[in-house]
Design a protein around this motif. Structure first.
Motif, short mmCIF file in Angstrom:
data_model
loop_
_atom_site.label_atom_id
_atom_site.label_comp_id
_atom_site.label_asym_id
_atom_site.label_seq_id
_atom_site.Cartn_x
_atom_site.Cartn_y
_atom_site.Cartn_z
N SER A 71 1.03 -1.40 -0.40
CA SER A 71 -0.30 -0.13 0.28
C SER A 71 0.73 0.74 0.10
CB SER A 71 -0.44 0.24 1.03
OG SER A 71 -0.41 -0.15 2.73
N GLY A 72 2.07 1.39 0.46
CA GLY A 72 2.75 2.54 0.90
C GLY A 72 1.87 3.06 2.17
N ARG A 73 2.30 4.34 2.62
CA ARG A 73 1.95 5.38 3.70
C ARG A 73 2.40 6.38 3.40
NH1 ARG A 73 3.69 3.37 9.68
NH2 ARG A 73 5.89 3.46 8.95
N PRO A 74 1.72 7.85 4.44
CA PRO A 74 2.48 8.72 4.63
C PRO A 74 3.43 8.38 5.04
CG PRO A 74 -0.58 8.57 4.81
CD PRO A 74 0.39 7.61 4.72
N GLU A 75 4.53 9.85 5.18
CA GLU A 75 5.86 9.56 6.05
C GLU A 75 6.57 8.48 6.05
OE1 GLU A 75 6.19 12.51 8.27
OE2 GLU A 75 4.86 13.22 7.84
N MET A 76 7.05 8.02 4.61
CA MET A 76 7.35 6.35 4.90
C MET A 76 8.88 6.58 5.69
SD MET A 76 6.17 4.75 1.54
CE MET A 76 7.06 2.79 0.71
N ALA A 77 9.86 5.96 6.37
CA ALA A 77 10.71 5.86 6.49
C ALA A 77 11.81 5.45 5.47
CB ALA A 77 10.84 4.63 7.48
N LEU A 78 13.10 5.43 5.28
CA LEU A 78 13.49 4.79 4.96
C LEU A 78 13.40 3.40 3.73
CD1 LEU A 78 15.91 5.83 2.49
CD2 LEU A 78 17.77 5.46 5.08
N LEU A 79 14.02 2.73 5.40
CA LEU A 79 13.91 1.29 4.68
C LEU A 79 12.33 0.80 4.09
CD1 LEU A 79 15.69 -1.21 5.19
CD2 LEU A 79 14.09 -1.92 7.31
N GLU A 80 10.86 1.67 4.24
CA GLU A 80 9.88 0.60 3.43
C GLU A 80 10.22 1.42 2.36
OE1 GLU A 80 6.82 3.29 6.24
OE2 GLU A 80 7.75 1.88 8.11
N LYS A 81 10.53 2.53 2.43
CA LYS A 81 10.48 3.34 0.44
C LYS A 81 11.75 2.26 -0.61
CE LYS A 81 10.37 7.92 1.92
NZ LYS A 81 11.26 9.40 2.28
N ILE A 82 12.90 1.95 0.68
CA ILE A 82 13.20 0.64 -0.39
C ILE A 82 13.20 -0.07 -0.43
CG2 ILE A 82 15.21 -0.57 0.09
CD1 ILE A 82 16.96 2.16 1.48
N ILE A 83 12.34 -0.72 -0.45
CA ILE A 83 11.37 -1.83 -0.20
C ILE A 83 10.20 -1.87 -1.06
CG2 ILE A 83 9.95 -3.88 0.78
CD1 ILE A 83 13.40 -3.89 1.22
N TYR A 84 9.67 -0.97 -1.52
CA TYR A 84 8.51 -1.23 -2.03
C TYR A 84 8.97 -0.93 -3.65
CZ TYR A 84 4.16 1.22 -4.34
OH TYR A 84 3.19 1.80 -4.95
N LEU A 85 10.53 0.06 -3.81
CA LEU A 85 10.86 0.35 -5.06
C LEU A 85 11.26 -0.69 -5.91
CD1 LEU A 85 10.95 2.77 -6.72
CD2 LEU A 85 12.91 3.39 -5.42
N ALA A 86 12.09 -1.29 -4.68
CA ALA A 86 12.71 -2.73 -5.12
C ALA A 86 11.88 -3.32 -5.30
CB ALA A 86 13.28 -3.23 -3.66
N ASP A 87 10.45 -3.65 -5.23
CA ASP A 87 9.90 -4.56 -5.51
C ASP A 87 9.35 -3.81 -7.18
OD1 ASP A 87 8.47 -6.62 -5.73
OD2 ASP A 87 5.78 -5.08 -4.02
N TYR A 88 9.01 -2.81 -6.94
CA TYR A 88 8.55 -2.08 -8.11
C TYR A 88 9.22 -2.77 -8.99
CZ TYR A 88 5.75 0.76 -10.89
OH TYR A 88 5.10 1.69 -12.01
N ILE A 89 10.69 -2.39 -8.82
CA ILE A 89 11.53 -2.48 -10.09
C ILE A 89 12.45 -3.42 -10.10
CG2 ILE A 89 12.31 -0.13 -10.06
CD1 ILE A 89 14.92 -0.08 -9.11
#
Ligand code: DGI
Ligand code: FE
Ligand code: FE
Length: 191
Positions: A111-129
């Motif tokens: 889902s993502g969420r507001p105020e994502m932590a650095l590690l959350e961003k990295i995993i969201y993005l790694a999953d995507y790319i």
């Protein structure tokens, strides 16, 4: 946990295709962690377990969401969203992962969420790319991810919302909230 031990716990939960995706996410997440100054060992662990619950029966996922007090509005949206919080729960209870940053990166990877932590961003993005992904627009996000984590993330979230809306599917509000939060911080023309 050692990489090989973690991978062997996850492998039995997944199809071959999903396991290869997991390896791709792991390698991409480590690269992004090094690039953007996150803990690469935490990125490795979160990536390995991110789709741990992907193939659990829907009934089991539903029960866990209700019993653990996870947001029950998830149940009104696409069941694809459920494996993320359930995966965080099972990574803790079945695999003994305790690190809150790692568990949150798993919890919010869909889902993502507001105020994502650095590690959350990295995993969201790694999953995507990760290299096994081939959908339209992924190459633009890969390019952005070479330089700017937030711009890449915003593009990935926008693409996901477009993709869902194109099919006239509902979009979980937290995904819009993630989009709004990031676009207000780094997005296009303002006010
Ligand atoms: O588990 P993966 O396939 O590796 O990737 P994921 O955990 O990001 O799941 C993505 C799927 O979830 C993708 O096909 C889009 C779908 N989805 C359904 N409803 C929503 C959603 N994704 C978001 N971000 N928000 C939704 O409301
Ligand atoms: Fe997933
Ligand atoms: Fe995934």
């Amino acid at each position: 946990m050692e990489r090989e031990a973690a991978l062997s716990l996850v492998k039995v939960q997944l199809t071959e295709h999903r396991y290869l995706h997991t390896i791709g996410v792991m390698e991409t997440a480590i690269t992004l962690a090094k690039r953007f100054g996150a803990d690469d060992k935490k990125a490795e662990t979160a990536a390995i377990f991110h789709d741990y619950a992907k193939f659990r029966p829907k009934d089991e996922m539903k029960s866990i969401i209700v019993e653990q007090g996870f947001p029950v509005d998830l149940l009104d949206y696409n069941a694809e969203l459920w494996h993320a919080p359930v995966g965080a729960f099972l990574a803790k209870t079945e695999a003994g992962i305790e690190d809150k940053e790692v568990l949150d990166a798993i919890r919010f990877h869909t889902s993502g969420r507001p105020e994502m932590a650095l590690l959350e961003k990295i995993i969201y993005l790694a999953d995507y790319i990760e290299p096994g992904r081939h959908f339209p627009g992924v190459e633009d996000v890969r390019k952005l991810a070479e330089e700017d984590l937030d711009q890449a993330l915003l593009q990935a979230i926008q693409n996901t919302i477009f993709f869902l809306m194109k099919k006239k599917q509902p979009v979980y509000p937290e995904t819009f909230n993630a989009y709004n939060d990031l676009s207000q911080k780094i997005g296009g023309l303002t006010k």
